[in-house]
Design a protein around this motif. Sequence first.
Motif, PDB file in Angstrom:
ATOM      1  N   LYS A  26       0.835  -1.208   0.000  1.00  0.00           N
ATOM      2  CA  LYS A  26       0.000   0.000   0.000  1.00  0.00           C
ATOM      3  C   LYS A  26       0.869   1.256   0.000  1.00  0.00           C
ATOM      4  CE  LYS A  26      -3.702   0.323  -0.010  1.00  0.00           C
ATOM      5  NZ  LYS A  26      -4.591   0.426  -1.196  1.00  0.00           N
ATOM      6  N   LYS A  27       1.964   1.222   0.756  1.00  0.00           N
ATOM      7  CA  LYS A  27       2.887   2.350   0.825  1.00  0.00           C
ATOM      8  C   LYS A  27       3.477   2.673  -0.545  1.00  0.00           C
ATOM      9  CE  LYS A  27       7.214   3.731   3.111  1.00  0.00           C
ATOM     10  NZ  LYS A  27       8.299   3.273   4.017  1.00  0.00           N
ATOM     11  N   LEU A  28       3.686   1.622  -1.346  1.00  0.00           N
ATOM     12  CA  LEU A  28       4.237   1.816  -2.688  1.00  0.00           C
ATOM     13  C   LEU A  28       3.160   2.155  -3.721  1.00  0.00           C
ATOM     14  CD1 LEU A  28       6.895  -1.063  -2.772  1.00  0.00           C
ATOM     15  CD2 LEU A  28       7.314   1.381  -2.526  1.00  0.00           C
ATOM     16  N   GLY A  29       1.920   2.260  -3.287  1.00  0.00           N
ATOM     17  CA  GLY A  29       0.856   2.722  -4.172  1.00  0.00           C
ATOM     18  C   GLY A  29       0.101   1.646  -4.928  1.00  0.00           C
ATOM     19  N   TYR A  30       0.262   0.380  -4.540  1.00  0.00           N
ATOM     20  CA  TYR A  30      -0.417  -0.700  -5.253  1.00  0.00           C
ATOM     21  C   TYR A  30      -1.837  -0.929  -4.720  1.00  0.00           C
ATOM     22  CZ  TYR A  30       3.937  -2.168  -7.479  1.00  0.00           C
ATOM     23  OH  TYR A  30       5.074  -2.211  -8.237  1.00  0.00           O
ATOM     24  N   ILE A  31      -2.708  -1.345  -5.602  1.00  0.00           N
ATOM     25  CA  ILE A  31      -3.973  -1.946  -5.199  1.00  0.00           C
ATOM     26  C   ILE A  31      -3.637  -3.328  -4.648  1.00  0.00           C
ATOM     27  CG2 ILE A  31      -6.148  -2.915  -6.039  1.00  0.00           C
ATOM     28  CD1 ILE A  31      -6.210   0.089  -5.991  1.00  0.00           C
ATOM     29  N   VAL A  32      -4.177  -3.698  -3.494  1.00  0.00           N
ATOM     30  CA  VAL A  32      -3.860  -4.996  -2.888  1.00  0.00           C
ATOM     31  C   VAL A  32      -5.113  -5.870  -2.853  1.00  0.00           C
ATOM     32  CG1 VAL A  32      -3.021  -6.214  -0.851  1.00  0.00           C
ATOM     33  CG2 VAL A  32      -2.010  -4.015  -1.486  1.00  0.00           C
ATOM     34  N   ILE A  33      -4.966  -7.061  -3.400  1.00  0.00           N
ATOM     35  CA  ILE A  33      -6.030  -8.052  -3.407  1.00  0.00           C
ATOM     36  C   ILE A  33      -5.587  -9.196  -2.495  1.00  0.00           C
ATOM     37  CG2 ILE A  33      -7.332  -9.687  -4.829  1.00  0.00           C
ATOM     38  CD1 ILE A  33      -6.368  -7.718  -7.224  1.00  0.00           C
ATOM     39  N   ALA A  34      -6.381  -9.505  -1.488  1.00  0.00           N
ATOM     40  CA  ALA A  34      -6.005 -10.560  -0.539  1.00  0.00           C
ATOM     41  C   ALA A  34      -6.919 -11.765  -0.700  1.00  0.00           C
ATOM     42  CB  ALA A  34      -6.075 -10.038   0.888  1.00  0.00           C
ATOM     43  N   ILE A  35      -6.319 -12.947  -0.577  1.00  0.00           N
ATOM     44  CA  ILE A  35      -7.071 -14.204  -0.585  1.00  0.00           C
ATOM     45  C   ILE A  35      -6.948 -14.816   0.809  1.00  0.00           C
ATOM     46  CG2 ILE A  35      -7.323 -16.478  -1.633  1.00  0.00           C
ATOM     47  CD1 ILE A  35      -5.737 -15.344  -4.050  1.00  0.00           C
ATOM     48  N   ASP A  36      -8.052 -15.028   1.477  1.00  0.00           N
ATOM     49  CA  ASP A  36      -8.024 -15.585   2.830  1.00  0.00           C
ATOM     50  C   ASP A  36      -9.410 -16.130   3.158  1.00  0.00           C
ATOM     51  OD1 ASP A  36      -7.815 -15.976   5.713  1.00  0.00           O
ATOM     52  OD2 ASP A  36      -6.041 -14.679   5.627  1.00  0.00           O
ATOM     53  N   LYS A  37      -9.468 -17.303   3.751  1.00  0.00           N
ATOM     54  CA  LYS A  37     -10.780 -17.877   4.083  1.00  0.00           C
ATOM     55  C   LYS A  37     -11.378 -17.240   5.334  1.00  0.00           C
ATOM     56  CE  LYS A  37      -8.973 -21.829   6.717  1.00  0.00           C
ATOM     57  NZ  LYS A  37      -8.939 -23.315   6.803  1.00  0.00           N
ATOM     58  N   ASP A  38     -10.555 -16.540   6.110  1.00  0.00           N
ATOM     59  CA  ASP A  38     -11.013 -15.940   7.362  1.00  0.00           C
ATOM     60  C   ASP A  38     -11.426 -14.478   7.138  1.00  0.00           C
ATOM     61  OD1 ASP A  38     -11.501 -15.071   9.906  1.00  0.00           O
ATOM     62  OD2 ASP A  38      -9.473 -15.401  10.672  1.00  0.00           O
ATOM     63  N   PRO A  39     -12.700 -14.159   7.235  1.00  0.00           N
ATOM     64  CA  PRO A  39     -13.145 -12.779   6.988  1.00  0.00           C
ATOM     65  C   PRO A  39     -12.756 -11.800   8.094  1.00  0.00           C
ATOM     66  CG  PRO A  39     -14.989 -14.124   7.723  1.00  0.00           C
ATOM     67  CD  PRO A  39     -13.825 -15.058   7.552  1.00  0.00           C
ATOM     68  N   THR A  40     -12.197 -12.316   9.199  1.00  0.00           N
ATOM     69  CA  THR A  40     -11.782 -11.433  10.296  1.00  0.00           C
ATOM     70  C   THR A  40     -10.276 -11.190  10.306  1.00  0.00           C
ATOM     71  OG1 THR A  40     -11.488 -13.244  11.903  1.00  0.00           O
ATOM     72  CG2 THR A  40     -13.702 -12.317  11.684  1.00  0.00           C
ATOM     73  N   SER A  41      -9.564 -11.638   9.292  1.00  0.00           N
ATOM     74  CA  SER A  41      -8.102 -11.466   9.252  1.00  0.00           C
ATOM     75  C   SER A  41      -7.730  -9.997   9.370  1.00  0.00           C
ATOM     76  CB  SER A  41      -7.538 -12.039   7.949  1.00  0.00           C
ATOM     77  OG  SER A  41      -7.683 -13.435   7.922  1.00  0.00           O
ATOM     78  N   ILE A  42      -6.692  -9.725  10.156  1.00  0.00           N
ATOM     79  CA  ILE A  42      -6.323  -8.355  10.504  1.00  0.00           C
ATOM     80  C   ILE A  42      -5.943  -7.509   9.291  1.00  0.00           C
ATOM     81  CG2 ILE A  42      -3.898  -8.972  10.958  1.00  0.00           C
ATOM     82  CD1 ILE A  42      -3.968  -6.889  13.231  1.00  0.00           C
ATOM     83  N   GLY A  43      -5.389  -8.140   8.256  1.00  0.00           N
ATOM     84  CA  GLY A  43      -4.930  -7.379   7.097  1.00  0.00           C
ATOM     85  C   GLY A  43      -6.039  -6.888   6.190  1.00  0.00           C
TER      86      GLY A  43
END
Length: 362
Positions: A26-43
């Motif tokens: 995010k600091k470098l200006g990218y759009i970030v797409i995360a894959i995770d089965k846990d909807p409460t993940s901190i990221g």
Amino acid sequence: MTHIQQNAIICIAAGPSQLPLILSAKKLGYIVIAIDKDPTSIGLKYVDHFIQKSTYSFDDILSDLSNLKEKYNITGVLNRSSGLPVIVASKISEYFQIPSLSSENASKIVHKYKLRESSPPTIPSPEFKIIKKGDVNNDFEFDFPFIVKPSLSLIGKSGVTFVKGKKDINQAINLASKATMDQVILIEEFLPGKDYSLISLVSNSKLLPICFLEEINEINPNDGIISGKGFKTISDLKDDQLINEAHQLAKEFINHYKIIRSPLLINFRQDKEGKLRLIEVHLDFGGDLLIEGFYPVALSYDFLEVALKVMTGVDVPHLSDYVKPTAILFNEGNSINRKKGFKTLSADTEEQLAQKITKAGT
């Protein structure tokens, strides 16, 4: 009117371990797409797009990925998890035509028994035998002592045992059986030397060394269980030959497995002649708290910024070879390292660092 796609990075999982990767992207200006089965993940509070699926199966996320193709210019895949997510990350890279390595070769590297079988003679490894989980006949010929380990485990060093005699074999095999994820157990010759880790990146098929570390491991005298206690730098002047040997083996590894772009963490152990033998390889950013506790102290540059540039194909400037004498020691506990906590020690010389490590009781 032509739609300009935004550059995006896919992050495998979004838990505490992945948070530094997400924040750096995010600091470098990218759009970030995360894959995770846990909807409460901190990221997830920091990402732009969330795919709620397991990171263990590419097929399960394929339809979600196809929806992203038109919307974003996917330039890189970030992964800090060992094992099956490494293969998923390589398949995602193949899907978006991001230079990486083939998923076939990723699978060969992730499964230790496949790594042993596929690595060339120019990259020596310990003598080994394979047994399948559930085999009733464990009547194999191997000189004591030897090592029993899972071929594929979720947590580093889990299920690894130093076996001194016949009475310890069954317990070691049972422990490895519980830890293995691919139904295979390795029996390996015991090498008497030290353990080392080459931390590096692969950029445009070229080795980009970061640091060469000695592993601080412990064998429990009661049950032979091996556990990782930390890492420390070694003296460049004293160990130039060892470092050069590690670099040469890494270059051969990159060429053999046709790696174009990837993190590359290679674990070696010395044999009785002092030569390095390949133990295992990680194509992820690692969960041993080096990102949290080691790199910020030991390196004169931002490791994550460099790593993200490599993973997205951006040119990386020349990196300083200097690594400050540093050690990271993990706190006691049975949990994975990121939940244990750590202590970082640093000094002006390796001798001073050794004194600090001794004082810390390691």
